[in-house]
Design an enzyme around this catalytic site. Structure first.
Site, PDB file in Angstrom:
ATOM      1  N   ALA A  38       0.878  -1.180   0.000  1.00  0.00           N
ATOM      2  CA  ALA A  38       0.000   0.000   0.000  1.00  0.00           C
ATOM      3  C   ALA A  38       0.914   1.228   0.000  1.00  0.00           C
ATOM      4  O   ALA A  38       0.808   2.105   0.855  1.00  0.00           O
ATOM      5  CB  ALA A  38      -0.961  -0.002   1.188  1.00  0.00           C
ATOM      6  N   LEU A  39       1.778   1.243  -0.975  1.00  0.00           N
ATOM      7  CA  LEU A  39       2.879   2.216  -0.988  1.00  0.00           C
ATOM      8  C   LEU A  39       2.389   3.637  -1.245  1.00  0.00           C
ATOM      9  O   LEU A  39       1.424   3.866  -1.973  1.00  0.00           O
ATOM     10  CB  LEU A  39       3.900   1.816  -2.049  1.00  0.00           C
ATOM     11  CG  LEU A  39       4.508   0.416  -1.899  1.00  0.00           C
ATOM     12  CD1 LEU A  39       5.535   0.169  -3.008  1.00  0.00           C
ATOM     13  CD2 LEU A  39       5.147   0.218  -0.531  1.00  0.00           C
ATOM     14  N   HIS A  40       3.104   4.583  -0.632  1.00  0.00           N
ATOM     15  CA  HIS A  40       2.813   6.006  -0.813  1.00  0.00           C
ATOM     16  C   HIS A  40       4.155   6.735  -0.936  1.00  0.00           C
ATOM     17  O   HIS A  40       5.222   6.099  -0.902  1.00  0.00           O
ATOM     18  CB  HIS A  40       1.973   6.529   0.356  1.00  0.00           C
ATOM     19  CG  HIS A  40       2.532   6.159   1.705  1.00  0.00           C
ATOM     20  ND1 HIS A  40       3.727   6.643   2.178  1.00  0.00           N
ATOM     21  CD2 HIS A  40       2.068   5.304   2.661  1.00  0.00           C
ATOM     22  CE1 HIS A  40       3.966   6.139   3.373  1.00  0.00           C
ATOM     23  NE2 HIS A  40       2.988   5.316   3.691  1.00  0.00           N
ATOM     24  N   HIS A  46       7.101   5.729   1.444  1.00  0.00           N
ATOM     25  CA  HIS A  46       7.876   4.546   1.044  1.00  0.00           C
ATOM     26  C   HIS A  46       8.768   4.878  -0.150  1.00  0.00           C
ATOM     27  O   HIS A  46       9.933   4.484  -0.211  1.00  0.00           O
ATOM     28  CB  HIS A  46       6.941   3.418   0.580  1.00  0.00           C
ATOM     29  CG  HIS A  46       6.001   2.894   1.619  1.00  0.00           C
ATOM     30  ND1 HIS A  46       4.649   3.124   1.569  1.00  0.00           N
ATOM     31  CD2 HIS A  46       6.209   2.133   2.722  1.00  0.00           C
ATOM     32  CE1 HIS A  46       4.057   2.515   2.588  1.00  0.00           C
ATOM     33  NE2 HIS A  46       4.979   1.916   3.311  1.00  0.00           N
ATOM     34  N   GLN A  62      10.997   1.643  15.735  1.00  0.00           N
ATOM     35  CA  GLN A  62      11.362   0.517  14.870  1.00  0.00           C
ATOM     36  C   GLN A  62      12.794   0.696  14.357  1.00  0.00           C
ATOM     37  O   GLN A  62      13.595  -0.239  14.361  1.00  0.00           O
ATOM     38  CB  GLN A  62      10.384   0.437  13.700  1.00  0.00           C
ATOM     39  CG  GLN A  62      10.791  -0.528  12.608  1.00  0.00           C
ATOM     40  CD  GLN A  62       9.702  -0.692  11.572  1.00  0.00           C
ATOM     41  OE1 GLN A  62       8.756  -1.443  11.762  1.00  0.00           O
ATOM     42  NE2 GLN A  62       9.807   0.023  10.469  1.00  0.00           N
ATOM     43  N   VAL A  81       7.919  11.719   5.476  1.00  0.00           N
ATOM     44  CA  VAL A  81       7.208  12.428   4.408  1.00  0.00           C
ATOM     45  C   VAL A  81       5.764  12.646   4.893  1.00  0.00           C
ATOM     46  O   VAL A  81       5.146  11.730   5.434  1.00  0.00           O
ATOM     47  CB  VAL A  81       7.229  11.618   3.095  1.00  0.00           C
ATOM     48  CG1 VAL A  81       6.443  12.333   2.000  1.00  0.00           C
ATOM     49  CG2 VAL A  81       8.670  11.386   2.651  1.00  0.00           C
TER      50      VAL A  81
HETATM   51  P1  AMP Z   1       5.471  -0.066   6.294  1.00  0.00           P
HETATM   52  O1  AMP Z   1       5.022  -0.479   4.937  1.00  0.00           O
HETATM   53  O2  AMP Z   1       4.477   0.740   7.049  1.00  0.00           O
HETATM   54  O3  AMP Z   1       6.035  -1.224   7.084  1.00  0.00           O
HETATM   55  O4  AMP Z   1       6.695   0.924   6.072  1.00  0.00           O
HETATM   56  C1  AMP Z   1       7.840   0.530   5.361  1.00  0.00           C
HETATM   57  C2  AMP Z   1       8.920   1.548   5.584  1.00  0.00           C
HETATM   58  O5  AMP Z   1       8.487   2.814   5.109  1.00  0.00           O
HETATM   59  C3  AMP Z   1       9.246   1.722   7.081  1.00  0.00           C
HETATM   60  O6  AMP Z   1      10.655   1.846   7.223  1.00  0.00           O
HETATM   61  C4  AMP Z   1       8.531   3.001   7.421  1.00  0.00           C
HETATM   62  O7  AMP Z   1       9.125   3.699   8.500  1.00  0.00           O
HETATM   63  C5  AMP Z   1       8.671   3.786   6.125  1.00  0.00           C
HETATM   64  N1  AMP Z   1       7.650   4.821   6.051  1.00  0.00           N
HETATM   65  C6  AMP Z   1       6.317   4.662   6.199  1.00  0.00           C
HETATM   66  N2  AMP Z   1       5.699   5.854   6.148  1.00  0.00           N
HETATM   67  C7  AMP Z   1       6.653   6.798   5.986  1.00  0.00           C
HETATM   68  C8  AMP Z   1       6.647   8.221   5.879  1.00  0.00           C
HETATM   69  N3  AMP Z   1       5.534   8.922   5.938  1.00  0.00           N
HETATM   70  N4  AMP Z   1       7.831   8.845   5.711  1.00  0.00           N
HETATM   71  C9  AMP Z   1       8.983   8.135   5.660  1.00  0.00           C
HETATM   72  N5  AMP Z   1       9.067   6.789   5.750  1.00  0.00           N
HETATM   73  C10 AMP Z   1       7.911   6.128   5.919  1.00  0.00           C
END
Ligand code: AMP
Length: 282
Positions: free
Chosen positions: A32-34, A37, A153, A176
Protein backbone atom coordinates in the site's frame (compact mmCIF):
# COMPACT_ATOMS: atom_id res chain seq x y z
CA UNK A 1 11.56 -4.35 -12.71
CA UNK A 2 11.49 -8.06 -12.00
CA UNK A 3 9.03 -9.70 -9.61
CA UNK A 4 10.30 -12.40 -7.28
CA UNK A 5 7.60 -14.46 -5.61
CA UNK A 6 9.45 -17.13 -3.68
CA UNK A 7 12.38 -17.38 -1.30
CA UNK A 8 14.14 -19.70 -3.80
CA UNK A 9 13.79 -17.12 -6.58
CA UNK A 10 15.21 -14.42 -4.32
CA UNK A 11 18.13 -16.57 -3.15
CA UNK A 12 19.21 -17.47 -6.68
CA UNK A 13 18.84 -13.87 -7.86
CA UNK A 14 20.89 -12.71 -4.88
CA UNK A 15 23.71 -15.15 -5.75
CA UNK A 16 23.72 -13.86 -9.31
CA UNK A 17 24.03 -10.24 -8.09
CA UNK A 18 26.84 -11.26 -5.73
CA UNK A 19 28.82 -12.81 -8.56
CA UNK A 20 28.57 -9.53 -10.44
CA UNK A 21 29.82 -7.66 -7.33
CA UNK A 22 26.80 -5.36 -7.21
CA UNK A 23 25.95 -3.24 -4.17
CA UNK A 24 22.41 -3.97 -3.02
CA UNK A 25 20.05 -1.55 -1.26
CA UNK A 26 16.96 -2.94 0.45
CA UNK A 27 13.63 -1.38 1.45
CA UNK A 28 11.30 -3.65 3.45
CA UNK A 29 7.62 -2.64 3.27
CA UNK A 30 4.13 -3.96 3.84
CA UNK A 31 2.85 -2.49 0.57
CA UNK A 32 0.00 0.00 0.00
CA UNK A 33 2.88 2.22 -0.99
CA UNK A 34 2.81 6.01 -0.81
CA UNK A 35 5.31 8.84 -1.20
CA UNK A 36 6.86 8.02 2.21
CA UNK A 37 7.88 4.55 1.04
CA UNK A 38 8.89 5.86 -2.34
CA UNK A 39 11.28 8.39 -0.78
CA UNK A 40 13.15 5.43 0.75
CA UNK A 41 13.22 3.61 -2.60
CA UNK A 42 14.51 6.72 -4.40
CA UNK A 43 17.30 7.06 -1.83
CA UNK A 44 18.24 3.42 -2.27
CA UNK A 45 18.23 3.72 -6.07
CA UNK A 46 20.55 6.73 -5.85
CA UNK A 47 22.99 5.08 -3.40
CA UNK A 48 23.24 1.48 -4.66
CA UNK A 49 23.71 -0.50 -7.89
CA UNK A 50 20.58 -2.54 -7.29
CA UNK A 51 17.46 -1.90 -5.21
CA UNK A 52 15.26 -4.66 -3.84
CA UNK A 53 11.92 -3.78 -2.24
CA UNK A 54 9.92 -6.37 -0.32
CA UNK A 55 6.15 -6.24 0.01
CA UNK A 56 4.96 -8.53 2.76
CA UNK A 57 2.15 -7.87 5.24
CA UNK A 58 3.80 -9.64 8.14
CA UNK A 59 1.11 -11.25 10.30
CA UNK A 60 3.51 -11.67 13.23
CA UNK A 61 3.83 -7.94 13.86
CA UNK A 62 0.09 -7.29 14.20
CA UNK A 63 -1.16 -7.44 17.75
CA UNK A 64 -4.65 -6.53 16.55
CA UNK A 65 -6.37 -9.08 14.29
CA UNK A 66 -8.73 -6.57 12.69
CA UNK A 67 -5.82 -4.22 11.87
CA UNK A 68 -4.19 -7.12 10.01
CA UNK A 69 -7.40 -8.10 8.23
CA UNK A 70 -8.11 -4.49 7.19
CA UNK A 71 -4.55 -3.64 6.20
CA UNK A 72 -4.81 -2.05 2.72
CA UNK A 73 -3.50 -3.99 -0.28
CA UNK A 74 -3.00 -2.47 -3.73
CA UNK A 75 -0.42 -4.43 -5.70
CA UNK A 76 -1.14 -2.74 -9.06
CA UNK A 77 -0.49 0.71 -7.64
CA UNK A 78 2.56 -0.55 -5.71
CA UNK A 79 4.13 -2.06 -8.81
CA UNK A 80 3.44 1.05 -10.91
CA UNK A 81 5.02 3.30 -8.26
CA UNK A 82 8.09 1.09 -7.92
CA UNK A 83 8.53 0.94 -11.72
CA UNK A 84 8.31 4.73 -11.89
CA UNK A 85 11.33 5.16 -9.60
CA UNK A 86 13.46 2.45 -11.24
CA UNK A 87 13.31 -0.17 -8.53
CA UNK A 88 15.10 -3.30 -9.83
CA UNK A 89 13.40 -6.15 -7.95
CA UNK A 90 10.26 -6.51 -5.89
CA UNK A 91 10.04 -9.50 -3.57
CA UNK A 92 6.43 -10.49 -2.82
CA UNK A 93 6.51 -13.71 -0.84
CA UNK A 94 3.71 -15.46 0.99
CA UNK A 95 3.79 -16.05 4.74
CA UNK A 96 4.32 -19.81 4.52
CA UNK A 97 7.44 -19.35 2.44
CA UNK A 98 8.93 -16.63 4.68
CA UNK A 99 8.38 -18.61 7.88
CA UNK A 100 9.13 -22.04 6.42
CA UNK A 101 11.79 -23.62 8.67
CA UNK A 102 12.23 -20.33 10.50
CA UNK A 103 10.78 -19.65 13.92
CA UNK A 104 12.20 -16.19 14.52
CA UNK A 105 15.04 -14.80 16.52
CA UNK A 106 15.45 -14.22 20.23
CA UNK A 107 17.23 -11.05 21.35
CA UNK A 108 17.23 -9.18 24.62
CA UNK A 109 16.73 -5.53 23.68
CA UNK A 110 17.08 -4.44 27.26
CA UNK A 111 13.54 -3.08 27.32
CA UNK A 112 13.80 -0.99 24.12
CA UNK A 113 11.10 -3.14 22.50
CA UNK A 114 8.78 -3.05 25.51
CA UNK A 115 8.27 0.71 25.98
CA UNK A 116 6.15 3.19 23.94
CA UNK A 117 4.77 1.24 20.97
CA UNK A 118 5.89 -2.00 22.59
CA UNK A 119 3.74 -1.26 25.62
CA UNK A 120 0.59 -0.65 23.58
CA UNK A 121 1.26 -3.24 20.87
CA UNK A 122 2.34 -6.35 22.73
CA UNK A 123 4.62 -8.58 20.65
CA UNK A 124 4.80 -6.05 17.80
CA UNK A 125 8.57 -5.61 17.79
CA UNK A 126 9.22 -9.33 18.15
CA UNK A 127 7.26 -9.74 14.90
CA UNK A 128 9.15 -6.90 13.22
CA UNK A 129 12.53 -8.26 14.28
CA UNK A 130 11.60 -11.79 13.20
CA UNK A 131 10.70 -10.72 9.69
CA UNK A 132 13.49 -8.17 9.21
CA UNK A 133 16.16 -10.62 10.40
CA UNK A 134 14.86 -13.22 7.94
CA UNK A 135 14.70 -10.69 5.09
CA UNK A 136 18.19 -9.39 5.89
CA UNK A 137 19.48 -12.96 5.74
CA UNK A 138 17.87 -13.54 2.34
CA UNK A 139 18.56 -10.15 0.72
CA UNK A 140 22.01 -9.57 2.26
CA UNK A 141 21.87 -5.83 1.59
CA UNK A 142 24.75 -3.41 1.87
CA UNK A 143 22.33 -0.61 2.83
CA UNK A 144 18.83 -0.93 4.25
CA UNK A 145 16.36 1.96 4.46
CA UNK A 146 13.86 2.66 7.24
CA UNK A 147 11.61 5.67 7.87
CA UNK A 148 11.94 7.86 10.95
CA UNK A 149 8.16 7.85 11.12
CA UNK A 150 8.57 4.52 12.88
CA UNK A 151 11.26 5.96 15.12
CA UNK A 152 11.28 3.13 17.64
CA UNK A 153 11.36 0.52 14.87
CA UNK A 154 14.45 2.22 13.44
CA UNK A 155 16.12 2.16 16.88
CA UNK A 156 15.24 -1.53 17.34
CA UNK A 157 16.58 -2.48 13.90
CA UNK A 158 19.86 -0.64 14.58
CA UNK A 159 20.19 -2.70 17.78
CA UNK A 160 19.34 -5.91 15.89
CA UNK A 161 22.18 -5.22 13.47
CA UNK A 162 24.56 -4.38 16.33
CA UNK A 163 23.67 -7.37 18.53
CA UNK A 164 23.81 -9.86 15.65
CA UNK A 165 26.99 -8.30 14.20
CA UNK A 166 25.40 -7.91 10.76
CA UNK A 167 27.39 -6.11 8.09
CA UNK A 168 24.47 -3.93 7.01
CA UNK A 169 24.11 -0.14 7.11
CA UNK A 170 20.78 0.97 8.51
CA UNK A 171 19.83 4.30 6.95
CA UNK A 172 17.14 6.40 8.66
CA UNK A 173 15.03 8.53 6.29
CA UNK A 174 13.02 11.70 6.93
CA UNK A 175 9.27 11.57 7.48
CA UNK A 176 7.21 12.43 4.41
CA UNK A 177 3.99 14.26 5.27
CA UNK A 178 0.66 15.04 3.64
CA UNK A 179 -0.16 18.64 2.74
CA UNK A 180 -1.47 19.54 6.20
CA UNK A 181 1.31 17.75 8.05
CA UNK A 182 -0.12 14.31 8.83
CA UNK A 183 2.66 11.73 8.48
CA UNK A 184 1.94 9.58 5.43
CA UNK A 185 0.87 6.07 6.35
CA UNK A 186 -0.84 3.22 4.54
CA UNK A 187 -3.42 3.29 7.34
CA UNK A 188 -4.41 6.89 6.45
CA UNK A 189 -6.44 5.37 3.62
CA UNK A 190 -8.83 4.05 6.26
CA UNK A 191 -9.57 7.54 7.60
CA UNK A 192 -12.59 9.54 6.45
CA UNK A 193 -11.76 12.97 5.04
CA UNK A 194 -12.86 14.61 8.33
CA UNK A 195 -10.71 12.24 10.35
CA UNK A 196 -7.78 12.86 8.02
CA UNK A 197 -8.14 16.58 8.61
CA UNK A 198 -8.44 16.12 12.38
CA UNK A 199 -5.44 13.78 12.42
CA UNK A 200 -3.17 16.61 11.27
CA UNK A 201 -3.66 17.97 14.81
CA UNK A 202 -1.15 15.34 16.00
CA UNK A 203 1.81 17.11 14.42
CA UNK A 204 0.27 20.56 14.94
CA UNK A 205 0.04 20.01 18.70
CA UNK A 206 3.48 18.45 18.84
CA UNK A 207 4.91 21.54 17.15
CA UNK A 208 2.84 23.95 19.22
CA UNK A 209 3.87 22.57 22.61
CA UNK A 210 7.46 21.67 21.79
CA UNK A 211 8.10 25.21 20.51
CA UNK A 212 7.35 26.50 24.03
CA UNK A 213 9.82 24.20 25.79
CA UNK A 214 13.01 25.58 27.29
CA UNK A 215 16.08 24.20 29.03
CA UNK A 216 15.22 23.18 32.59
CA UNK A 217 11.52 22.52 31.85
CA UNK A 218 9.81 19.33 32.96
CA UNK A 219 8.60 17.38 29.91
CA UNK A 220 5.65 15.89 31.80
CA UNK A 221 3.84 19.19 31.75
CA UNK A 222 4.07 19.29 27.95
CA UNK A 223 2.93 15.72 27.44
CA UNK A 224 -0.05 16.50 29.66
CA UNK A 225 -0.90 19.54 27.50
CA UNK A 226 -0.68 17.36 24.40
CA UNK A 227 -2.88 14.62 25.85
CA UNK A 228 -5.47 17.10 27.13
CA UNK A 229 -5.73 19.08 23.89
CA UNK A 230 -5.80 15.94 21.79
CA UNK A 231 -8.72 14.50 23.76
CA UNK A 232 -10.74 17.64 22.98
CA UNK A 233 -10.78 16.76 19.27
CA UNK A 234 -13.60 14.41 18.38
CA UNK A 235 -12.54 10.85 17.55
CA UNK A 236 -8.96 11.45 18.71
CA UNK A 237 -7.87 9.23 21.60
CA UNK A 238 -4.21 9.70 22.52
CA UNK A 239 -2.43 6.71 24.07
CA UNK A 240 0.87 8.30 24.96
CA UNK A 241 3.10 11.30 24.43
CA UNK A 242 6.64 10.79 25.66
CA UNK A 243 9.91 12.70 25.31
CA UNK A 244 12.84 10.34 24.82
CA UNK A 245 16.53 9.96 24.18
CA UNK A 246 17.01 9.45 20.39
CA UNK A 247 18.91 6.14 20.73
CA UNK A 248 17.97 4.44 23.98
CA UNK A 249 14.45 5.95 23.85
CA UNK A 250 14.67 6.29 27.61
CA UNK A 251 12.27 8.90 28.88
CA UNK A 252 13.71 12.39 29.40
CA UNK A 253 12.12 14.16 32.33
CA UNK A 254 14.00 17.49 32.34
CA UNK A 255 15.34 19.28 29.29
CA UNK A 256 19.08 19.70 29.43
CA UNK A 257 21.30 22.06 27.48
CA UNK A 258 22.78 20.70 24.21
CA UNK A 259 20.41 17.74 24.16
CA UNK A 260 18.48 16.08 21.36
CA UNK A 261 15.06 14.76 22.35
CA UNK A 262 12.42 12.92 20.35
CA UNK A 263 8.81 13.69 21.09
CA UNK A 264 6.84 10.53 20.29
CA UNK A 265 3.09 10.00 20.29
CA UNK A 266 0.55 7.29 19.55
CA UNK A 267 -3.05 8.34 18.92
CA UNK A 268 -6.22 6.56 17.83
CA UNK A 269 -8.25 8.42 15.24
CA UNK A 270 -11.58 6.61 15.07
CA UNK A 271 -10.59 2.97 14.53
CA UNK A 272 -7.15 3.75 13.10
CA UNK A 273 -4.02 3.96 15.20
CA UNK A 274 -1.49 6.59 14.13
CA UNK A 275 2.02 7.42 15.35
CA UNK A 276 4.24 10.42 14.83
CA UNK A 277 7.31 12.10 16.27
CA UNK A 278 9.50 15.16 16.01
CA UNK A 279 13.14 15.63 16.84
CA UNK A 280 13.90 18.59 19.11
CA UNK A 281 17.27 20.20 19.64
CA UNK A 282 18.08 22.31 22.71
P1 AMP B 1 5.47 -0.07 6.29
O1 AMP B 1 5.02 -0.48 4.94
O2 AMP B 1 4.48 0.74 7.05
O3 AMP B 1 6.04 -1.22 7.08
O4 AMP B 1 6.69 0.92 6.07
C1 AMP B 1 7.84 0.53 5.36
C2 AMP B 1 8.92 1.55 5.58
O5 AMP B 1 8.49 2.81 5.11
C3 AMP B 1 9.25 1.72 7.08
O6 AMP B 1 10.65 1.85 7.22
C4 AMP B 1 8.53 3.00 7.42
O7 AMP B 1 9.12 3.70 8.50
C5 AMP B 1 8.67 3.79 6.13
N1 AMP B 1 7.65 4.82 6.05
C6 AMP B 1 6.32 4.66 6.20
N2 AMP B 1 5.70 5.85 6.15
C7 AMP B 1 6.65 6.80 5.99
C8 AMP B 1 6.65 8.22 5.88
N3 AMP B 1 5.53 8.92 5.94
N4 AMP B 1 7.83 8.85 5.71
C9 AMP B 1 8.98 8.13 5.66
N5 AMP B 1 9.07 6.79 5.75
C10 AMP B 1 7.91 6.13 5.92
Amino acid sequence: MEKLHTVDELVSKREELDHKGLKVGFVPTMGALHEGHISLVKKSVSENDITIVSIFVNPKQFNDKSDFENYPVDYDNDLALLESVNCDYVFMPDGKDVYNDYNGVSIDFNGLDKILEGEFRLGHFQGVVDVVYRLFDLVKPYNSYFGQKDFQQLAVIKKLVEYKGLDINVVGCDIVREKHGLAMSSRNERLTSTQRNDASSIIELMKKFSSRMKIGDSTEEFSNYFMTEMKKISEMRPEYCVFCHPESLEEIKIIEENSVIVMCGGVWCGGVRLIDNIILEF
